[in-house]
Design an enzyme around this catalytic site. Structure first.
Site, PDB file in Angstrom:
ATOM      1  N   ARG A  60      33.195  19.155  37.767  1.00 26.69           N
ATOM      2  CA  ARG A  60      33.190  19.735  39.120  1.00 26.69           C
ATOM      3  C   ARG A  60      34.522  19.499  39.831  1.00 26.69           C
ATOM      4  O   ARG A  60      34.950  20.272  40.672  1.00 26.69           O
ATOM      5  CB  ARG A  60      32.011  19.198  39.949  1.00 26.69           C
ATOM      6  CG  ARG A  60      31.964  19.758  41.343  1.00 26.69           C
ATOM      7  CD  ARG A  60      30.571  19.815  41.981  1.00 26.69           C
ATOM      8  NE  ARG A  60      29.685  18.735  41.623  1.00 26.69           N
ATOM      9  CZ  ARG A  60      29.783  17.471  42.050  1.00 26.69           C
ATOM     10  NH1 ARG A  60      30.756  17.126  42.876  1.00 26.69           N
ATOM     11  NH2 ARG A  60      28.906  16.565  41.666  1.00 26.69           N
ATOM     12  N   TYR A 112      38.427  42.795  53.676  1.00 25.27           N
ATOM     13  CA  TYR A 112      37.386  43.004  52.666  1.00 25.27           C
ATOM     14  C   TYR A 112      36.009  42.663  53.265  1.00 25.27           C
ATOM     15  O   TYR A 112      35.863  41.659  53.979  1.00 25.27           O
ATOM     16  CB  TYR A 112      37.703  42.074  51.487  1.00 25.27           C
ATOM     17  CG  TYR A 112      36.837  42.259  50.295  1.00 25.27           C
ATOM     18  CD1 TYR A 112      36.962  43.379  49.495  1.00 25.27           C
ATOM     19  CD2 TYR A 112      35.887  41.310  49.954  1.00 25.27           C
ATOM     20  CE1 TYR A 112      36.161  43.547  48.375  1.00 25.27           C
ATOM     21  CE2 TYR A 112      35.083  41.465  48.839  1.00 25.27           C
ATOM     22  CZ  TYR A 112      35.227  42.592  48.058  1.00 25.27           C
ATOM     23  OH  TYR A 112      34.434  42.752  46.959  1.00 25.27           O
ATOM     24  N   ASP A 188      45.255  37.499  51.591  1.00 18.96           N
ATOM     25  CA  ASP A 188      44.426  37.864  50.447  1.00 18.96           C
ATOM     26  C   ASP A 188      45.243  38.864  49.632  1.00 18.96           C
ATOM     27  O   ASP A 188      45.438  40.009  50.040  1.00 18.96           O
ATOM     28  CB  ASP A 188      43.101  38.473  50.930  1.00 18.96           C
ATOM     29  CG  ASP A 188      42.144  38.800  49.785  1.00 18.96           C
ATOM     30  OD1 ASP A 188      42.629  39.057  48.663  1.00 18.96           O
ATOM     31  OD2 ASP A 188      40.921  38.811  50.020  1.00 18.96           O
ATOM     32  N   LYS A 213      39.446  40.493  39.681  1.00 16.43           N
ATOM     33  CA  LYS A 213      40.003  41.839  39.687  1.00 16.43           C
ATOM     34  C   LYS A 213      41.191  41.937  38.723  1.00 16.43           C
ATOM     35  O   LYS A 213      41.017  41.776  37.543  1.00 16.43           O
ATOM     36  CB  LYS A 213      40.375  42.211  41.125  1.00 16.43           C
ATOM     37  CG  LYS A 213      39.288  41.864  42.162  1.00 16.43           C
ATOM     38  CD  LYS A 213      38.009  42.658  41.999  1.00 16.43           C
ATOM     39  CE  LYS A 213      36.871  42.128  42.865  1.00 16.43           C
ATOM     40  NZ  LYS A 213      37.143  42.021  44.292  1.00 16.43           N
TER      41      LYS A 213
HETATM   42  C1  PLP Z   1      36.629  41.293  45.288  1.00 19.84           C
HETATM   43  C2  PLP Z   1      37.415  40.789  46.413  1.00 19.84           C
HETATM   44  C3  PLP Z   1      37.130  39.552  47.015  1.00 19.84           C
HETATM   45  C4  PLP Z   1      35.960  38.710  46.580  1.00 19.84           C
HETATM   46  O1  PLP Z   1      36.096  38.254  45.277  1.00 19.84           O
HETATM   47  P1  PLP Z   1      34.860  37.921  44.302  1.00 19.84           P
HETATM   48  O2  PLP Z   1      35.539  37.429  43.085  1.00 19.84           O
HETATM   49  O3  PLP Z   1      34.076  39.181  44.118  1.00 19.84           O
HETATM   50  O4  PLP Z   1      34.046  36.872  44.989  1.00 19.84           O
HETATM   51  C5  PLP Z   1      37.941  39.133  48.040  1.00 19.84           C
HETATM   52  N1  PLP Z   1      38.966  39.878  48.500  1.00 19.84           N
HETATM   53  C6  PLP Z   1      39.258  41.085  47.968  1.00 19.84           C
HETATM   54  C7  PLP Z   1      40.385  41.870  48.520  1.00 19.84           C
HETATM   55  C8  PLP Z   1      38.499  41.578  46.909  1.00 19.84           C
HETATM   56  O5  PLP Z   1      38.791  42.789  46.390  1.00 19.84           O
END
Ligand code: PLP
Length: 399
Positions: A60, A112, A188, A213
């Site tokens: 963890r 997001y 982000d 992603k």
């Molecule tokens: C998908 C996404 C998230 C969240 O990520 P997860 O891995 O699905 O929890 C946050 N910010 C952006 C811009 C995203 O495209």
């Protein structure tokens, strides 16, 4: 970095710092030096013998697979530190959990959806307040001054390009304001990845990404990361990783470590495909408008070209079609699966009005610019001609 591996390689030539395409493949420490394994194994062990040389104790709070991935991601970002999490949302939770009751977060209004939900439906209940503004209006600075006059904000939360409208925020300008005001900035960076845009170099304190992603790129694992140079933020993030149980699984970390090796290749291909598709879409009579950061008709294309290496692989377009026709367009495509998420080698298409933003009320949708004909393409690494033909066929059907 000193490691058993680098000692073994001490006979090799000393090389200068590798570029990103090399750094994602040669990550140094593999924790498997006795076997000579070229790929590190998956360390499923939940616990480690007390006093081991590498300093692991319980998964963890750290695991060899996390450390390998953190090392690669820190190099890509050229940051001192990277901390990995179970998902992008876990990474955001880690950052927000370091705030206190009464703290104010100034947010770009087009964040997001899950970020908005986390702030408004979870952290708001613990007294973390958020204010929303459009960082692309010429008045953003006055608005920030006004908002900051009552209370020193604890954090500015940005995203660029944004979802789904691909707004581009001048990160350097906002970070300069924030630095003068003593406010940390989080970016982000999921849509751009550190290969197209490096938030820390532009002045941000924290660079966050959903590694689910582009970084992983194969739609088969979830993960998140926060990179920073500041040792105090790094401590907070490591604390959150173990104290809130936000750690990823070793197997997902291993998959993402494998996926990131081809990020430079994939991203170049996907961005090249997207640039061609964006221009082709814009020329079609069934398309009202196209948003792509590097197109001259993008409202912030100059900023995009200043801070991004390429225009990315996301395209948003507004079809001259009602909701049902737009939905049918998405369903009719052969190589674009209608699905949420983005960034994989396989092309996807999203119809925000019936998918990601279906639960958003009509007036907010209109304010955000999400109309019935809006579609968002996540362009994959397929052959460009096949993608072009697929889209043209379905657009022609719309007319
Ligand atoms: C998908 C996404 C998230 C969240 O990520 P997860 O891995 O699905 O929890 C946050 N910010 C952006 C811009 C995203 O495209």
């Amino acid at each position: 970095m000193t490691s058993p591996d680098s000692e073994e390689r001490s006979g090799a030539n000393p090389l200068p710092s590798p570029g990103p395409a090399t750094a994602v493949i040669h990550h140094g420490e593999s924790y498997a030096s006795e076997t000579g394994a070229v790929m590190a194994p998956v360390f499923t062990s939940s616990t480690f013998a007390h006093g081991n040389a590498a300093g692991f104790d319980y998964t963890r709070s750290g695991n060899p697979n996390f450390r390998i991935l953190e090392d690669v991601l820190a190099r890509l970002e050229a940051s001192h530190h990277a901390t990995v999490f179970a998902s992008g949302v876990s990474a955001m939770t880690a950052v927000l959990s370091s705030l206190r009751q009464g703290d104010l977060v100034l947010c770009e209004e087009n964040l997001y959806g899950c970020t908005v939900r986390l702030l408004e439906q979870v952290f708001a209940r613990f007294g973390v307040r958020s204010a929303w503004l459009d960082f692309t209006t010429p008045q953003w600075m006055e608005t920030l001054d006004e908002l900051g006059a009552h209370q020193q904000p604890a954090l500015i939360w940005l995203e660029s390009p944004t979802n789904p409208l691909l707004k581009v925020i001048d990160l350097k300008a906002v970070c300069a304001w924030a630095r003068a005001a003593g406010v940390p900035v989080l970016v982000d960076n999921t849509f751009a990845t550190p290969l197209l845009q490096r938030p820390l170099a532009l002045g941000a304190t924290l660079s966050l990404a959903s590694t689910t992603k582009y970084v992983n790129g194969h739609s088969d694992a979830l993960g998140g990361v926060v990179c920073c140079d500041d040792p105090i933020w790094y401590e907070r993030l490591r604390f959150a990783q173990k104290a809130l149980g936000l750690q990823p699984s070793p197997f997902d970390s291993w998959l993402i470590t494998r996926g990131v090796k081809t990020l430079p290749l994939r991203l170049d291909r996907q961005c090249a495909n997207a640039a061609v598709l964006a221009d082709d879409l814009a020329d079609h009579p069934a398309v009202a408008w196209v948003r792509y950061p590097f197109r001259a008709d993008h409202p912030q294309s100059a900023v995009a070209r200043k801070q991004m290496r390429l225009g990315g692989a996301m395209i948003t377009a507004s079809l001259r079609a009602n909701e049902a026709e737009s939905y049918a367009f998405c369903k009719g495509l052969c190589y674009f699966t209608m699905a949420e998420s983005l960034g994989g080698v396989e092309s996807l298409i999203c119809h925000p009005a019936t998918m990601t933003h279906a639960s958003v009320d009509a007036r907010t949708r209109e304010h955000l610019g999400i109309d019935a004909g809006l579609v968002r393409f996540s362009v994959g690494a397929e052959g460009c001609h096949d993608l072009l033909a697929d889209i043209r066929t379905c657009l022609d059907r719309l007319r």
